[in-house]
Design an enzyme around this catalytic site. Structure first.
Site, PDB file in Angstrom:
ATOM      1  N   PHE A 167     -29.070 115.157  16.363  1.00 29.88           N
ATOM      2  CA  PHE A 167     -28.363 114.731  17.578  1.00 29.88           C
ATOM      3  C   PHE A 167     -27.531 113.481  17.370  1.00 29.88           C
ATOM      4  O   PHE A 167     -26.614 113.206  18.134  1.00 29.88           O
ATOM      5  CB  PHE A 167     -29.327 114.552  18.762  1.00 29.88           C
ATOM      6  CG  PHE A 167     -30.501 113.657  18.486  1.00 29.88           C
ATOM      7  CD1 PHE A 167     -30.384 112.286  18.492  1.00 29.88           C
ATOM      8  CD2 PHE A 167     -31.747 114.218  18.248  1.00 29.88           C
ATOM      9  CE1 PHE A 167     -31.464 111.468  18.254  1.00 29.88           C
ATOM     10  CE2 PHE A 167     -32.847 113.417  18.016  1.00 29.88           C
ATOM     11  CZ  PHE A 167     -32.701 112.035  18.012  1.00 29.88           C
ATOM     12  N   GLY A 222     -23.327 113.794  16.814  1.00 31.92           N
ATOM     13  CA  GLY A 222     -22.302 113.904  17.842  1.00 31.92           C
ATOM     14  C   GLY A 222     -22.519 113.031  19.064  1.00 31.92           C
ATOM     15  O   GLY A 222     -21.778 113.132  20.029  1.00 31.92           O
ATOM     16  N   HIS A 223     -23.521 112.163  19.024  1.00 30.77           N
ATOM     17  CA  HIS A 223     -23.797 111.330  20.187  1.00 30.77           C
ATOM     18  C   HIS A 223     -23.252 109.928  19.943  1.00 30.77           C
ATOM     19  O   HIS A 223     -23.920 109.089  19.350  1.00 30.77           O
ATOM     20  CB  HIS A 223     -25.305 111.305  20.481  1.00 30.77           C
ATOM     21  CG  HIS A 223     -25.619 110.842  21.865  1.00 30.77           C
ATOM     22  ND1 HIS A 223     -26.188 109.622  22.125  1.00 30.77           N
ATOM     23  CD2 HIS A 223     -25.431 111.437  23.058  1.00 30.77           C
ATOM     24  CE1 HIS A 223     -26.363 109.486  23.425  1.00 30.77           C
ATOM     25  NE2 HIS A 223     -25.894 110.569  24.020  1.00 30.77           N
ATOM     26  N   PHE A 224     -22.022 109.701  20.390  1.00 31.93           N
ATOM     27  CA  PHE A 224     -21.248 108.480  20.198  1.00 31.93           C
ATOM     28  C   PHE A 224     -20.832 108.344  18.737  1.00 31.93           C
ATOM     29  O   PHE A 224     -21.503 107.696  17.939  1.00 31.93           O
ATOM     30  CB  PHE A 224     -21.988 107.227  20.684  1.00 31.93           C
ATOM     31  CG  PHE A 224     -22.261 107.238  22.157  1.00 31.93           C
ATOM     32  CD1 PHE A 224     -21.233 107.024  23.064  1.00 31.93           C
ATOM     33  CD2 PHE A 224     -23.531 107.499  22.642  1.00 31.93           C
ATOM     34  CE1 PHE A 224     -21.483 107.050  24.431  1.00 31.93           C
ATOM     35  CE2 PHE A 224     -23.785 107.530  24.001  1.00 31.93           C
ATOM     36  CZ  PHE A 224     -22.758 107.306  24.897  1.00 31.93           C
ATOM     37  N   VAL A 278     -26.358 106.570  19.165  1.00 29.30           N
ATOM     38  CA  VAL A 278     -27.390 106.072  20.051  1.00 29.30           C
ATOM     39  C   VAL A 278     -28.320 107.239  20.379  1.00 29.30           C
ATOM     40  O   VAL A 278     -27.863 108.373  20.534  1.00 29.30           O
ATOM     41  CB  VAL A 278     -26.773 105.508  21.361  1.00 29.30           C
ATOM     42  CG1 VAL A 278     -27.842 105.070  22.336  1.00 29.30           C
ATOM     43  CG2 VAL A 278     -25.830 104.357  21.055  1.00 29.30           C
TER      44      VAL A 278
END
Length: 142
Positions: free
Chosen positions: A42, A45-47, A52
């Site tokens: 994850f 692609g999370h920020f 984060v």
């Protein structure tokens, strides 16, 4: 029931297992930890360029340690492969971000366990002892 026995009974496996250790557990609550490895999917692609840990993953970590591990402990010998703990409600407040490679500690206090429903008040702290999120999570034993 020993901590490793409880972890072995969890109905999760990597990459969706968010419990590394149980530090303390009794009929009133549990304390456990998890380190968020930077290679977890994850983060890709999370920020972008500043990953984060998503709030939903923080909630899941708190639920696994603070609700499911405690539920397994409370049920002891009556918990088996046909038993599960289904999430019924969450009320979370996110205070600080959790970054890759951070270790967090979850402290859960049982509010009640009756009629198959377990509800706990929880907090998650980072390695500096700073609270990163807090809230209440409930689940049903099915």
């Amino acid at each position: 029931m020993k901590s490793q026995e409880i972890i072995a009974k969890l109905p999760y496996s990597k990459p969706f297992l968010f419990v590394d250790e149980i530090v303390n557990i009794d009929e009133n609550g549990v304390e456990g930890g998890f380190t968020f490895d930077e290679k977890l999917d994850f983060y890709k692609g999370h920020f972008e360029n500043h990953p984060v840990t998503p709030g939903v993953i923080l909630t899941e970590t708190m639920a696994q340690i603070g609700l499911v591990c405690l539920g397994i402990f409370l049920l002891d010998t009556s918990f088996n492969e046909n038993t599960s703990i289904a999430l019924t409600s969450t009320n979370m407040e996110f205070i600080k971000p959790v970054f890759p490679n951070e270790k967090v500690t979850v402290v859960s206090e049982k509010l009640y366990f009756r009629f198959g429903k377990l509800k706990c008040k929880m907090s998650m702290k980072n390695e500096s002892g700073i609270v990163v999120c807090t809230g209440e999570i409930a689940g049903m034993i099915v």
